[in-house]
Every structure is written in C-alpha cells, then in structure tokens.
Design an enzyme around this catalytic site. Structure first.
Site, PDB file in Angstrom:
ATOM      1  N   ASN A  24      24.061   7.529  47.907  1.00 56.96           N
ATOM      2  CA  ASN A  24      25.580   7.291  48.672  1.00 56.96           C
ATOM      3  C   ASN A  24      26.144   5.984  48.075  1.00 56.96           C
ATOM      4  O   ASN A  24      25.455   5.015  48.480  1.00 56.96           O
ATOM      5  CB  ASN A  24      24.507   6.958  50.144  1.00 56.96           C
ATOM      6  CG  ASN A  24      25.854   6.832  51.431  1.00 56.96           C
ATOM      7  OD1 ASN A  24      26.651   7.033  51.091  1.00 56.96           O
ATOM      8  ND2 ASN A  24      25.159   7.084  52.033  1.00 56.96           N
ATOM      9  N   HIS A  35      29.923   3.394  49.848  1.00 55.82           N
ATOM     10  CA  HIS A  35      29.959   1.736  50.353  1.00 55.82           C
ATOM     11  C   HIS A  35      30.786   1.100  49.334  1.00 55.82           C
ATOM     12  O   HIS A  35      31.397  -0.094  48.954  1.00 55.82           O
ATOM     13  CB  HIS A  35      29.452   1.146  50.412  1.00 55.82           C
ATOM     14  CG  HIS A  35      28.489   1.007  52.083  1.00 55.82           C
ATOM     15  ND1 HIS A  35      29.586   1.681  53.074  1.00 55.82           N
ATOM     16  CD2 HIS A  35      27.200   1.923  52.573  1.00 55.82           C
ATOM     17  CE1 HIS A  35      29.184   1.779  54.364  1.00 55.82           C
ATOM     18  NE2 HIS A  35      27.947   1.849  54.226  1.00 55.82           N
ATOM     19  N   HIS A  90      29.291  10.304  52.717  1.00 55.39           N
ATOM     20  CA  HIS A  90      30.000  10.440  54.453  1.00 55.39           C
ATOM     21  C   HIS A  90      31.050  10.295  54.870  1.00 55.39           C
ATOM     22  O   HIS A  90      32.004   9.469  54.249  1.00 55.39           O
ATOM     23  CB  HIS A  90      28.879   9.523  55.193  1.00 55.39           C
ATOM     24  CG  HIS A  90      28.838   9.616  56.857  1.00 55.39           C
ATOM     25  ND1 HIS A  90      27.926   8.786  57.729  1.00 55.39           N
ATOM     26  CD2 HIS A  90      29.904  10.697  57.153  1.00 55.39           C
ATOM     27  CE1 HIS A  90      28.213   9.076  58.713  1.00 55.39           C
ATOM     28  NE2 HIS A  90      29.510  10.198  58.749  1.00 55.39           N
ATOM     29  N   ARG A 140      33.487  10.248  57.057  1.00 54.96           N
ATOM     30  CA  ARG A 140      33.297   9.919  58.501  1.00 54.96           C
ATOM     31  C   ARG A 140      34.514  10.506  58.950  1.00 54.96           C
ATOM     32  O   ARG A 140      35.879  10.191  57.866  1.00 54.96           O
ATOM     33  CB  ARG A 140      33.531   8.273  59.337  1.00 54.96           C
ATOM     34  CG  ARG A 140      32.481   7.910  58.399  1.00 54.96           C
ATOM     35  CD  ARG A 140      31.532   6.291  58.761  1.00 54.96           C
ATOM     36  NE  ARG A 140      30.154   6.002  58.842  1.00 54.96           N
ATOM     37  CZ  ARG A 140      29.966   5.761  60.382  1.00 54.96           C
ATOM     38  NH1 ARG A 140      30.013   6.491  61.649  1.00 54.96           N
ATOM     39  NH2 ARG A 140      28.395   6.095  60.213  1.00 54.96           N
ATOM     40  N   ARG A 176      36.238   5.515  57.250  1.00 55.75           N
ATOM     41  CA  ARG A 176      37.020   3.879  57.395  1.00 55.75           C
ATOM     42  C   ARG A 176      35.957   3.884  55.399  1.00 55.75           C
ATOM     43  O   ARG A 176      36.457   2.929  55.109  1.00 55.75           O
ATOM     44  CB  ARG A 176      35.625   3.511  57.799  1.00 55.75           C
ATOM     45  CG  ARG A 176      34.667   4.157  57.731  1.00 55.75           C
ATOM     46  CD  ARG A 176      33.838   2.931  58.969  1.00 55.75           C
ATOM     47  NE  ARG A 176      33.427   3.129  60.251  1.00 55.75           N
ATOM     48  CZ  ARG A 176      32.657   3.589  60.548  1.00 55.75           C
ATOM     49  NH1 ARG A 176      32.136   2.663  60.594  1.00 55.75           N
ATOM     50  NH2 ARG A 176      32.783   3.728  61.653  1.00 55.75           N
ATOM     51  N   GLU A 230      27.471  14.772  53.941  1.00 56.55           N
ATOM     52  CA  GLU A 230      27.676  13.893  55.081  1.00 56.55           C
ATOM     53  C   GLU A 230      28.668  14.356  55.987  1.00 56.55           C
ATOM     54  O   GLU A 230      29.565  13.805  55.759  1.00 56.55           O
ATOM     55  CB  GLU A 230      27.238  12.521  55.338  1.00 56.55           C
ATOM     56  CG  GLU A 230      25.437  12.552  54.959  1.00 56.55           C
ATOM     57  CD  GLU A 230      25.273  11.104  54.372  1.00 56.55           C
ATOM     58  OE1 GLU A 230      23.859  10.896  54.640  1.00 56.55           O
ATOM     59  OE2 GLU A 230      25.793  10.544  54.646  1.00 56.55           O
ATOM     60  N   THR A 243      25.677   5.065  60.901  1.00 56.27           N
ATOM     61  CA  THR A 243      24.975   5.790  61.731  1.00 56.27           C
ATOM     62  C   THR A 243      23.356   5.474  62.469  1.00 56.27           C
ATOM     63  O   THR A 243      22.796   5.106  62.091  1.00 56.27           O
ATOM     64  CB  THR A 243      25.269   6.857  60.148  1.00 56.27           C
ATOM     65  OG1 THR A 243      25.843   6.910  60.492  1.00 56.27           O
ATOM     66  CG2 THR A 243      23.672   8.524  61.307  1.00 56.27           C
ATOM     67  N   GLU A 302      16.539  15.881  57.409  1.00 54.41           N
ATOM     68  CA  GLU A 302      16.200  14.120  57.040  1.00 54.41           C
ATOM     69  C   GLU A 302      16.213  13.320  57.793  1.00 54.41           C
ATOM     70  O   GLU A 302      17.014  13.460  58.821  1.00 54.41           O
ATOM     71  CB  GLU A 302      17.749  13.820  56.429  1.00 54.41           C
ATOM     72  CG  GLU A 302      17.555  12.171  56.106  1.00 54.41           C
ATOM     73  CD  GLU A 302      18.695  11.877  54.999  1.00 54.41           C
ATOM     74  OE1 GLU A 302      19.688  12.920  54.201  1.00 54.41           O
ATOM     75  OE2 GLU A 302      19.569  10.831  55.059  1.00 54.41           O
ATOM     76  N   HIS A 330      18.034   6.329  55.222  1.00 49.98           N
ATOM     77  CA  HIS A 330      18.926   4.948  55.527  1.00 49.98           C
ATOM     78  C   HIS A 330      18.017   3.845  56.299  1.00 49.98           C
ATOM     79  O   HIS A 330      17.082   3.544  56.750  1.00 49.98           O
ATOM     80  CB  HIS A 330      19.436   5.624  57.585  1.00 49.98           C
ATOM     81  CG  HIS A 330      20.451   4.646  58.189  1.00 49.98           C
ATOM     82  ND1 HIS A 330      21.823   5.645  57.353  1.00 49.98           N
ATOM     83  CD2 HIS A 330      20.655   3.822  58.682  1.00 49.98           C
ATOM     84  CE1 HIS A 330      22.296   4.228  58.620  1.00 49.98           C
ATOM     85  NE2 HIS A 330      21.565   3.229  58.581  1.00 49.98           N
ATOM     86  N   GLY A 331      18.772   2.626  54.950  1.00 49.55           N
ATOM     87  CA  GLY A 331      18.175   1.473  55.052  1.00 49.55           C
ATOM     88  C   GLY A 331      17.180   1.550  53.784  1.00 49.55           C
ATOM     89  O   GLY A 331      16.760  -0.172  54.181  1.00 49.55           O
ATOM     90  N   GLY A 390      21.601   3.895  49.733  1.00 47.23           N
ATOM     91  CA  GLY A 390      22.843   3.909  49.616  1.00 47.23           C
ATOM     92  C   GLY A 390      23.383   2.464  49.429  1.00 47.23           C
ATOM     93  O   GLY A 390      23.704   1.792  49.091  1.00 47.23           O
ATOM     94  N   HIS A 391      23.729   1.550  50.808  1.00 43.23           N
ATOM     95  CA  HIS A 391      24.207   0.463  50.730  1.00 43.23           C
ATOM     96  C   HIS A 391      23.221  -0.601  50.045  1.00 43.23           C
ATOM     97  O   HIS A 391      24.272  -1.470  50.070  1.00 43.23           O
ATOM     98  CB  HIS A 391      23.934   0.403  52.528  1.00 43.23           C
ATOM     99  CG  HIS A 391      24.490  -1.083  52.749  1.00 43.23           C
ATOM    100  ND1 HIS A 391      23.993  -2.035  53.298  1.00 43.23           N
ATOM    101  CD2 HIS A 391      25.999  -1.447  53.518  1.00 43.23           C
ATOM    102  CE1 HIS A 391      24.618  -2.809  53.691  1.00 43.23           C
ATOM    103  NE2 HIS A 391      25.578  -3.084  53.397  1.00 43.23           N
TER     104      HIS A 391
END
Ligand SMILES: CC(=O)[C@@H](O)[C@H](O)COP(=O)(O)O
Ligand SMILES: NCC(=O)COP(=O)(O)O
Length: 249
Positions: A10, A13, A46, A48, A52, A73, A104, A154, A194-195, A216-217
């Site tokens: 992802n 960022h 994603h 959004r 952002r 996403e 999210t 997911e 996620h995370g 991703g992040h």
C-alpha cells in the site's frame, strides 16, 4: 491452502508525504515501480473521499503505468463506484470511511449494511472487477459477505497489531485464526491487513488459508531508514519464513 502468500504494498503514505508540501514528489507511481522490483505482487491504494493522500490522477497512473494488479480501496459511494468502473483496477476493496478518523478504524458492517452494499458488489463484479470487503474477524460478517456474493474478504488486523499485552494479542490472533478458517471453509478468498509490521506479520503469514497481505504504513516509514526496496524485501522474507516454519512452503 495457498502455496504462495501474495504481498500487496500500500503506497498511500508516499502520497501523504507528497501532499505535505503540495507538489509532485515523492511520486507514488515511482514507489509502486520500486515495490514491484522488490517483489511485491500487487499495489494497494486508498482513494479517500477527502483525498488526503491518494488522488484521482494517482489511481489512473497506477493503473496505466504500473505492471502489477491494482487493489483500489474505496468507500461504498456512488462517486467512488463511478471512478472505479472507469479506472478498471484488478480489484476493489470496499472499506468503511469516516472523515474525522485518522485511519480505517474497523471493518465494514456487512451484516448490518447488507442492502446498501449489495449494489456495489454486483456493479463492480459486472464490470469485471474482483470485489473484496474489508471486515472484522467475525462469523456474522463473513456469512454476510458470502451471502452478498463477494468472492474475497480482507480481515482487519488492526486490533491484533495494536494490542498492548501478550494476552490481548494472543486473543486477537485466535479471533483472526478462527475467522480465517471459517471464511475459507465457506469458500471465501481470504486477505488480511492493517497495521502489520516486522514484529506482527509472521503469525498472520503462517495461516495457510490466507492468500494475500496488504501492508503499507509501516513499510513507508521503514523506507525512511533502510530504503523502500530493502523494507519490502525484508517483509517478503519474513512472510516466506513464516510459511516455511509452519510447514506450508
Ligand atoms: C483500508 C486500510 O486499512 C488501509 O488502506 C488504510 O485505509 C490506509 O489508509 P489510511 O492510513 O488513510 O487509513
Ligand atoms: N488494507 C490494509 C492496507 O492496505 C494497509 O494498511 P496499513 O499497513 O497501511 O495499515
């Protein structure tokens, strides 16, 4: 059992950093190309509603310029549906969105929002796009996803990754493991994300029913220190090691 666990990188960022100064750099498309070189199997982004990080033009370029499957996403809104159908990504992952959230926070309430989501699953499927639903690890959500006709879910791994104690993390891992087995048992393709980071990825990657992780992040943050390709290559190595150690590779 999925022989090879796919890694979707992802790149949201990278766009967050770009947008901090309002210019064109760093370019998320360049990040996607480096991700491919480092062994990513797909790119996740994603779009959004508040734009952002990723913007409409990024999605278009990721689709046209990067030779990897794109996992788009988005929230289940008419605006996003039209953009996705025009962009024609490999896959769309429908996610819940709140303007005021920092990230999210949870999964889609597929069980509660069944009628609202049905049209999105069928319109995207009719457009030849593989549809996935981003959900909590719960039998009710998995059953609802199945009854909507979504081929993929997911599982949100955020609560597992954010756990503050070993007990809490073990509990969250059990909840995910149960959902993954249950979902695969009713015929869903299972993804998770996620995370996730280097410390949390292996117990998830070791679950043989999971076909894909989206990360991703953490990778974009780690790239500041070691470079994007090295960060992705290490994640890939840990995923493969988890499968080997669990006896599945
Ligand atoms: C749906 C999901 O888990 C991620 O794609 C996440 O939404 C990344 O974007 P944010 O960090 O803006 O939440
Ligand atoms: N769907 C999860 C995703 O794409 C990546 O989430 P994160 O690693 O950025 O938290």
């Amino acid at each position: 059992m999925n022989a090879k666990l796919r890694l979707g990188v992802n790149i949201d960022h990278v766009a967050t950093i770009r947008n901090a100064r309002g210019g064109d750099l760093p370019d998320p498309v360049r990040a996607a190309e480096l991700a491919k070189a480092a062994g990513a199997d797909g790119i996740t982004a994603h779009l959004r509603e508040d734009r952002r990080h990723i913007r409409d033009a990024d999605m278009q370029r990721l689709r046209e310029e990067v030779d990897l499957p794109l996992n788009f996403e988005m929230a289940a809104t008419d605006e996003m549906l039209a953009i996705a159908i025009q962009t024609k990504p490999h896959a769309v992952c429908l996610v819940p969105e709140k303007r005021e959230e920092r990230t999210t926070e949870g999964g889609l309430d597929v069980a509660g929002g069944h009628n609202h989501l049905k049209r999105f699953v069928s319109d995207l499927g009719d457009a030849g796009i593989r549809v996935s639903l981003f959900i909590e690890a719960s039998e009710a959500q998995l059953d609802a996803a199945k009854s909507l006709g979504a081929p993929v879910v997911e599982i949100h791994t955020g609560a597992y990754c954010d756990a503050k104690t070993d007990e809490e993390r073990a509990r969250e891992l059990d909840r995910i493991r149960h959902a993954v087995q249950y979902g695969a048992g009713i015929g869903l393709e299972i993804h998770a994300g996620h995370g996730l980071n280097f410390e949390t990825v292996k117990p998830i990657a070791a679950m043989p029913e999971i076909a894909e992780l989206n990360i991703g992040h953490f990778l974009i943050g780690e790239a500041v220190f070691v470079g994007l390709e090295a960060a992705i290559a290490e994640m890939r190595r840990l995923m493969d090691e988890a499968r080997t150690q669990a006896g599945y590779a």
